[in-house]
Write a protein that holds these residues in place. Structure first.
Motif, short mmCIF file in Angstrom:
data_model
loop_
_atom_site.label_atom_id
_atom_site.label_comp_id
_atom_site.label_asym_id
_atom_site.label_seq_id
_atom_site.Cartn_x
_atom_site.Cartn_y
_atom_site.Cartn_z
N ARG A 181 0.77 -1.16 0.11
CA ARG A 181 0.14 0.23 -0.07
C ARG A 181 0.79 1.17 -0.01
NH1 ARG A 181 -5.31 -1.76 0.89
NH2 ARG A 181 -5.39 -3.74 2.00
N ASP A 182 2.14 1.03 0.41
CA ASP A 182 2.75 2.39 0.46
C ASP A 182 3.61 2.58 -0.87
OD1 ASP A 182 4.32 -0.02 0.75
OD2 ASP A 182 5.91 0.78 1.99
N LYS A 183 3.41 1.66 -2.06
CA LYS A 183 4.28 2.01 -3.20
C LYS A 183 3.35 2.41 -4.21
CE LYS A 183 7.80 -0.48 -1.81
NZ LYS A 183 9.06 0.19 -1.78
N SER A 184 3.67 2.60 -5.29
CA SER A 184 3.02 3.36 -6.36
C SER A 184 1.61 2.71 -6.49
CB SER A 184 3.83 3.34 -7.71
OG SER A 184 3.82 2.19 -8.22
N ARG A 185 0.84 3.55 -7.43
CA ARG A 185 -0.58 2.71 -7.78
C ARG A 185 -0.46 1.69 -8.62
NH1 ARG A 185 -4.89 6.37 -11.13
NH2 ARG A 185 -3.25 6.04 -12.63
N ARG A 186 0.63 1.69 -9.49
CA ARG A 186 0.73 0.49 -10.29
C ARG A 186 1.25 -0.66 -9.56
NH1 ARG A 186 4.68 -2.18 -12.65
NH2 ARG A 186 4.18 -3.26 -14.72
N LEU A 190 -0.73 -4.32 -9.22
CA LEU A 190 -0.11 -5.66 -9.35
C LEU A 190 -0.27 -6.44 -8.62
CD1 LEU A 190 1.72 -7.28 -11.25
CD2 LEU A 190 3.75 -6.22 -10.13
N ASP A 191 -0.23 -6.13 -7.21
CA ASP A 191 -0.41 -6.91 -5.96
C ASP A 191 -1.73 -7.36 -5.92
OD1 ASP A 191 2.24 -6.62 -5.32
OD2 ASP A 191 1.98 -5.20 -3.78
N LEU A 192 -2.79 -6.52 -6.27
CA LEU A 192 -4.22 -6.99 -6.02
C LEU A 192 -4.64 -7.94 -7.32
CD1 LEU A 192 -6.00 -3.41 -5.18
CD2 LEU A 192 -5.95 -5.79 -3.74
N HIS A 193 -3.93 -7.60 -8.51
CA HIS A 193 -4.32 -8.44 -9.55
C HIS A 193 -3.70 -9.96 -9.31
CE1 HIS A 193 -4.35 -9.44 -13.88
NE2 HIS A 193 -3.18 -10.16 -13.76
N ASN A 194 -2.62 -9.88 -8.74
CA ASN A 194 -1.85 -11.39 -8.46
C ASN A 194 -2.70 -12.00 -7.37
OD1 ASN A 194 -0.02 -10.99 -10.26
ND2 ASN A 194 1.78 -10.16 -8.76
#
Length: 370
Positions: A181-186, A190-194
């Motif tokens: 959550r502390d990283k970029s929107r992309r 990516l994490d949610l997609h996976n």
């Protein structure tokens, strides 16, 4: 840096996903209302509703119902009668200009088994639910549409497998279900997609495989006709053209004697693709959730009403029979429908996020070149 093997899997995942994504989005969106098709048909007023009559009112015999159906559709013949355990006083009738008319050119309605009265079924002949079904099944393109969707289903399966291969080393670095959550929107997407992809993995594979089998149903039926059905009707190969057939009155009783402990699901009249030119075919099934989708054909001579064959079930017909209700979540009642709908929505999120990630990656690549 990715290893050469992972780079190859990444390419496979990217392109198998991209090629099928638009089709899968269409299938996921049209599949959502189809999960609740019974409920929506009643809500939209598209379901057949029989008028109330005293309990135990006697039914007309089958031949009388055949006459009533053909009177309702002058110039047409009955192709099929279907029976629904949830509507014991109704008989589903399908008529067409000829026995061999293709399914999409036929007309479907309900016959009140007590009076022979025809009750319209808008959902079976047009309207919103039929639009959703045709888009989901064949894109209004018949067999070519089904084959295209089967190929898209295969690409979907490849995308699932390749995505799993790519996610395995990713899990070792980050941990299962982690979202940065502390990283970029992309990276968050990516994490949610996976994560959603892994959570829906088993369901997506199930729906993908059953969807491919269902899309190939015309080829499966053709194989059954050329194999099992051809063997059962081989003695009639040189028989003269059937000029007169016996009344359908006793078909259900004859089939029940030939296949004890089973119930009739539908009757295919002579000349249709589920029978022969010389036979009535009564398709029997069991009483449990599983066996209710496994069909045993009883072939009855259309002139003498003698049982000429009780067919074995080829494995591929069993696979088709079991896959179609599983594809739409018809096995477990309302809880399974809700689960299927939630997983369907999550799959839409996976597909949409995959497109976003690919577009963002291309945008970054163009910016880097500039």
């Amino acid at each position: 840096m990715k290893s050469p093997t992972l780079r190859r899997w990444s390419v496979i995942h990217t392109w198998s996903s991209l090629v099928c994504t638009l089709f899968l989005l269409l299938l996921a969106l049209t599949g959502l209302p189809l999960i609740f098709h019974h409920e929506l048909e009643h809500l939209l007023g598209d379901a057949a509703v029989l008028r109330e009559m005293p309990a135990g009112t006697a039914h007309l015999d089958l031949q009388q119902l055949v006459s009533k159906a053909e009177q309702h559709r002058p110039g047409e013949v009955v192709q099929y009668f279907g029976f629904d355990k949830d509507e014991p006083d109704g008989v589903l009738a399908i008529t067409a200009a000829s026995a061999g008319t293709e399914p999409n050119a036929s007309h479907t309605f309900m016959l009140d088994a007590r009076t022979g009265e025809a009750v319209a079924m808008p959902a079976a002949n047009g309207g919103f639910m039929m639009l959703m079904l045709r888009l989901h099944v064949d894109l209004f393109a018949g067999l070519p549409g089904k084959l295209l969707l089967a190929f898209m289903g295969l690409l979907f399966i490849v995308a699932i497998i390749s995505g799993t291969v790519l996610y395995a080393p990713f899990m070792r670095r980050l941990g299962f279900a982690s979202v940065r959550r502390d990283k970029s929107r992309r990276l968050r997407w990516l994490d949610l997609h996976n994560l959603i992809g892994v959570v829906t993995l088993t369901w997506a594979l199930t729906v993908g495989v059953t969807g491919v089998i269902s899309a190939l149903s015309d080829l499966v039926i053709a194989a059954w006709r050329n194999d099992s059905l051809a063997a059962m009707v081989a003695p009639y190969q040189d028989a003269p053209v059937l000029s007169e057939r016996a009344p359908a009155t006793r078909l259900l009783a004859i089939a029940s004697e030939a296949a004890p402990g089973m119930r009739a699901d539908f009757i295919a009249f002579p000349g249709t693709r589920f029978s022969s030119e010389h036979h009535y075919a009564v398709f029997m099934n069991g009483a449990t959730h599983l066996t209710s989708h496994l069909f045993t054909p009883v072939l009855i001579d259309a002139r003498t009403l003698e049982v000429t064959a009780v067919g074995d079930r080829p494995w591929y017909m069993d696979a088709m029979g079991l896959s179609q209700p599983l594809h739409f979540g018809d096995y477990g009642g309302r809880p399974m429908q809700i689960l299927w709908a939630v997983l369907d929505i999550l799959t839409i999120v996976v597909l949409g996020s995959g497109v976003y990630l690919w577009l963002d990656k291309r945008k970054r690549a163009r910016e880097a070149k500039a």
